[in-house]
Design a protein around this motif. Structure first.
Motif, PDB file in Angstrom:
ATOM      1  N   ALA A 382       0.831  -1.206   0.000  1.00  0.00           N
ATOM      2  CA  ALA A 382       0.000   0.000   0.000  1.00  0.00           C
ATOM      3  C   ALA A 382       0.863   1.251   0.000  1.00  0.00           C
ATOM      4  N   LYS A 383       1.971   1.200   0.730  1.00  0.00           N
ATOM      5  CA  LYS A 383       2.899   2.332   0.746  1.00  0.00           C
ATOM      6  C   LYS A 383       3.589   2.482  -0.601  1.00  0.00           C
ATOM      7  N   GLU A 384       3.966   1.358  -1.202  1.00  0.00           N
ATOM      8  CA  GLU A 384       4.628   1.385  -2.506  1.00  0.00           C
ATOM      9  C   GLU A 384       3.713   1.982  -3.576  1.00  0.00           C
ATOM     10  N   LEU A 385       2.432   1.650  -3.500  1.00  0.00           N
ATOM     11  CA  LEU A 385       1.462   2.149  -4.482  1.00  0.00           C
ATOM     12  C   LEU A 385       0.930   3.532  -4.117  1.00  0.00           C
ATOM     13  N   LYS A 386       1.343   4.051  -2.941  1.00  0.00           N
ATOM     14  CA  LYS A 386       0.917   5.375  -2.476  1.00  0.00           C
ATOM     15  C   LYS A 386      -0.606   5.483  -2.429  1.00  0.00           C
ATOM     16  N   LEU A 387      -1.235   4.467  -1.799  1.00  0.00           N
ATOM     17  CA  LEU A 387      -2.691   4.435  -1.729  1.00  0.00           C
ATOM     18  C   LEU A 387      -3.256   5.404  -0.705  1.00  0.00           C
ATOM     19  N   ASN A 388      -2.511   5.676   0.352  1.00  0.00           N
ATOM     20  CA  ASN A 388      -3.004   6.587   1.397  1.00  0.00           C
ATOM     21  C   ASN A 388      -3.236   7.992   0.843  1.00  0.00           C
ATOM     22  N   GLY A 389      -4.411   8.527   1.124  1.00  0.00           N
ATOM     23  CA  GLY A 389      -4.722   9.888   0.691  1.00  0.00           C
ATOM     24  C   GLY A 389      -5.372   9.974  -0.670  1.00  0.00           C
ATOM     25  N   LYS A 390      -5.404   8.874  -1.413  1.00  0.00           N
ATOM     26  CA  LYS A 390      -6.040   8.898  -2.732  1.00  0.00           C
ATOM     27  C   LYS A 390      -7.555   8.764  -2.608  1.00  0.00           C
ATOM     28  N   SER A 391      -8.250   9.207  -3.635  1.00  0.00           N
ATOM     29  CA  SER A 391      -9.698   9.040  -3.683  1.00  0.00           C
ATOM     30  C   SER A 391     -10.022   7.566  -3.892  1.00  0.00           C
ATOM     31  N   PRO A 392     -11.233   7.117  -3.518  1.00  0.00           N
ATOM     32  CA  PRO A 392     -11.593   5.708  -3.693  1.00  0.00           C
ATOM     33  C   PRO A 392     -11.416   5.212  -5.136  1.00  0.00           C
ATOM     34  N   GLN A 393     -11.795   6.028  -6.107  1.00  0.00           N
ATOM     35  CA  GLN A 393     -11.675   5.596  -7.496  1.00  0.00           C
ATOM     36  C   GLN A 393     -10.214   5.451  -7.905  1.00  0.00           C
ATOM     37  N   LYS A 394      -9.345   6.346  -7.444  1.00  0.00           N
ATOM     38  CA  LYS A 394      -7.919   6.253  -7.780  1.00  0.00           C
ATOM     39  C   LYS A 394      -7.271   5.052  -7.076  1.00  0.00           C
ATOM     40  N   ILE A 395      -7.717   4.767  -5.851  1.00  0.00           N
ATOM     41  CA  ILE A 395      -7.215   3.572  -5.161  1.00  0.00           C
ATOM     42  C   ILE A 395      -7.585   2.312  -5.954  1.00  0.00           C
ATOM     43  N   LEU A 396      -8.820   2.284  -6.393  1.00  0.00           N
ATOM     44  CA  LEU A 396      -9.291   1.129  -7.168  1.00  0.00           C
ATOM     45  C   LEU A 396      -8.509   0.976  -8.459  1.00  0.00           C
TER      46      LEU A 396
END
Length: 490
Positions: A382-396
């Motif tokens: 999750a840290k590698e993909l920089k998921l924290n702070g992204k919108s739900p659609q961008k996380i998906l």
């Protein structure tokens, strides 16, 4: 006796229409009926006919071998029957353009060829056959194999039978009596067909009860054991599980869910607090409403077995209504799993659906749980993909791209000595696996990023059978996928 003009050609078109080979049937018709306008004929010997017969046998063997390799099931028998007119056509067309109106029957059978010498030695009369009428019957039979039970085949069968019976009728009886008898036979045949069809449905409904002990276990709505962590290759069979019929093929391929789960615990998914709720039927006791509002136009019919009248229905996301299903009890839980009791052995039910219709209940804390043993590797990714702070659609989108670009689908899992859970090794080491790996890893990664997700188990509907005119769903079409809650809906 020669066949009447265009009678055999009409049977070819009849066969082509029902098997979907109308263009091929048209070409065969032109070749056959064209002999009426061509004076050229071949002077062929019995030996020549035997060679053509051997060619037809070779075509049959090649087609059989191809079907065995492609589809190892009893369905190959139906396919062979449907292709019989094409397989036998070389023999028919050679007879048509030869100087002989009949051929020696020994050309068709290897065993009779051995006896032919004895027949000739004893000066016995050789049996000769005009292939036109047997071929005519083969065309009608092959069309019947592809019959989709629309009623037109039976009417066509009657029309094709009348000319044959007309030429062999006794001249002592009037034409009016002949037509009356044919009409009576047609009515009796139609009634008999309906009764036989009901008997077939009854026997199909009973066969599961008779042979249920030989069938594989049913899906459990409360927990499911995955193959995550197993070593070796998954070997799903080609056994047909159920069938789906529809007039609107645009909605396919489609996923049909049997059960949903929300807690993962080392290769096992569990449905915590499923909350099954009783669904009340309409007044007709065969229609079951899942949602209110205008009924959607997307519909299909499912043909599926219930073990002793009990089991889980195969349903799409956004199911609106189930019809023509007579069961004593129907319940649905918050994951969209629907179980029934007191139903027939063979359940045939209509489904209308709209993906925008809510099927499952809203998420809760269980839909965000991540096992402690999986957290280290999931947090790192999750840290590698920089998921924290992204919108739900961008996380998906990021999670989808991660699995699409860096992983491969595989039914084979090798043995390794690396420490860690099967999911951890899948995410960091092997990066190859089957649908259960992808679904589970996706769910846990999405949960790590704060998005509620669930595990769904069912079937992928994509194999359309032109011969049955419906989708067939095999054991190897079993599938698992992730459901994520985004923008207020699953």
């Amino acid at each position: 006796m020669k066949t009447p003009f265009f009678l055999l050609g009409a049977s070819l078109l009849f066969w082509g229409w029902y098997t979907g080979l109308l263009v091929l049937a048209g070409i065969m018709l032109l070749l056959y009926e064209g002999a009426r306008f061509v004076s050229i004929r071949w002077d062929l010997s019995d030996h020549d006919f035997r060679r053509i017969s051997d060619l037809c046998t070779l075509l049959f063997i090649i087609l059989l071998a191809y079907l065995i390799v492609r589809d190892r099931s009893a369905n190959i028998i139906l396919v062979l029957l449907q292709w019989l007119p094409m397989i036998l056509f070389p023999l028919l067309i050679v007879q048509r353009y030869s100087t002989r109106e009949k051929l020696d029957i020994s050309a068709l059978f290897f065993t009779l060829r051995r006896k032919k010498k004895d027949v000739i030695a004893k000066n016995k009369k050789q049996i000769r056959l005009n292939l036109s009428y047997p071929y005519y019957a083969v065309c009608v039979l092959s069309a019947g194999v592809a019959n989709v039970m629309d009623g037109y085949y039976y009417a066509g069968l009657l029309l094709f039978a009348i000319p044959l019976l007309w030429f062999v009728r006794s001249k002592r009886f009037s034409i009016a009596l002949f037509l009356m008898l044919m009409a009576l036979a047609g009515v009796i045949g139609a009634v008999g067909y309906e009764k036989l069809n009901r008997l077939q449905l009854y026997l199909e409904g009973r066969d599961l009860e008779w042979f249920s002990k030989f069938r594989q276990g049913e899906t459990d709505p409360f927990q499911t054991k995955t193959a995550i962590g197993d070593i070796g290759a998954l070997k799903p069979s080609s056994r047909i599980i159920f069938r789906v019929s529809t007039d609107n093929t645009e909605v396919f391929p489609l996923l049909l869910q049997e059960a949903g789960y929300n807690i993962y615990n080392y290769s096992r998914w569990i449905s915590a607090e499923p909350g099954f709720v009783l669904i009340q039927p309409d007044k007709n006791q065969t229609s079951w409403n899942f949602s209110e509002g205008p009924e959607p136009s997307s519909r299909f019919t499912v043909f599926s077995y219930l073990n002793k009248g009990e089991g889980l229905l195969k349903l799409p996301r956004g199911v609106f209504k189930v019809e023509k299903l007579q069961v004593i009890n129907m319940e649905r839980n918050r994951f969209g799993t629907v179980k029934v009791e007191g139903g027939p052995g063979l359940a045939v039910y209509d489904v209308s659906f709209d993906p925008s219709v809510p099927t499952a209940g809203p998420p809760n804390a269980h839909d965000l749980l991540v096992p402690e043993s999986e957290k280290p590797v999931l947090n790192r990714i999750a840290k590698e993909l920089k998921l924290n702070g992204k919108s739900p659609q961008k996380i998906l989108n990021s999670v989808e791209k991660f699995f699409k670009d860096r992983f491969k689908y595989s039914l084979v899992q090798g043995k390794d000595n690396d420490k860690g859970t099967p999911i951890a090794k899948f995410l960091t080491n092997s990066r190859k696996g089957h649908c259960e790996f992808f679904a589970t890893a996706s769910i846990l990664l999405l949960r790590t990023a704060g998005m509620p997700a669930r595990y769904s188990k069912g079937y992928s509907i994509h194999e359309f059978s032109k011969f049955e005119n419906r989708y067939i769903v095999r054991d190897r079409h079993a599938h698992a996928w992730a459901l994520v809650y985004i923008n207020g809906r699953w």
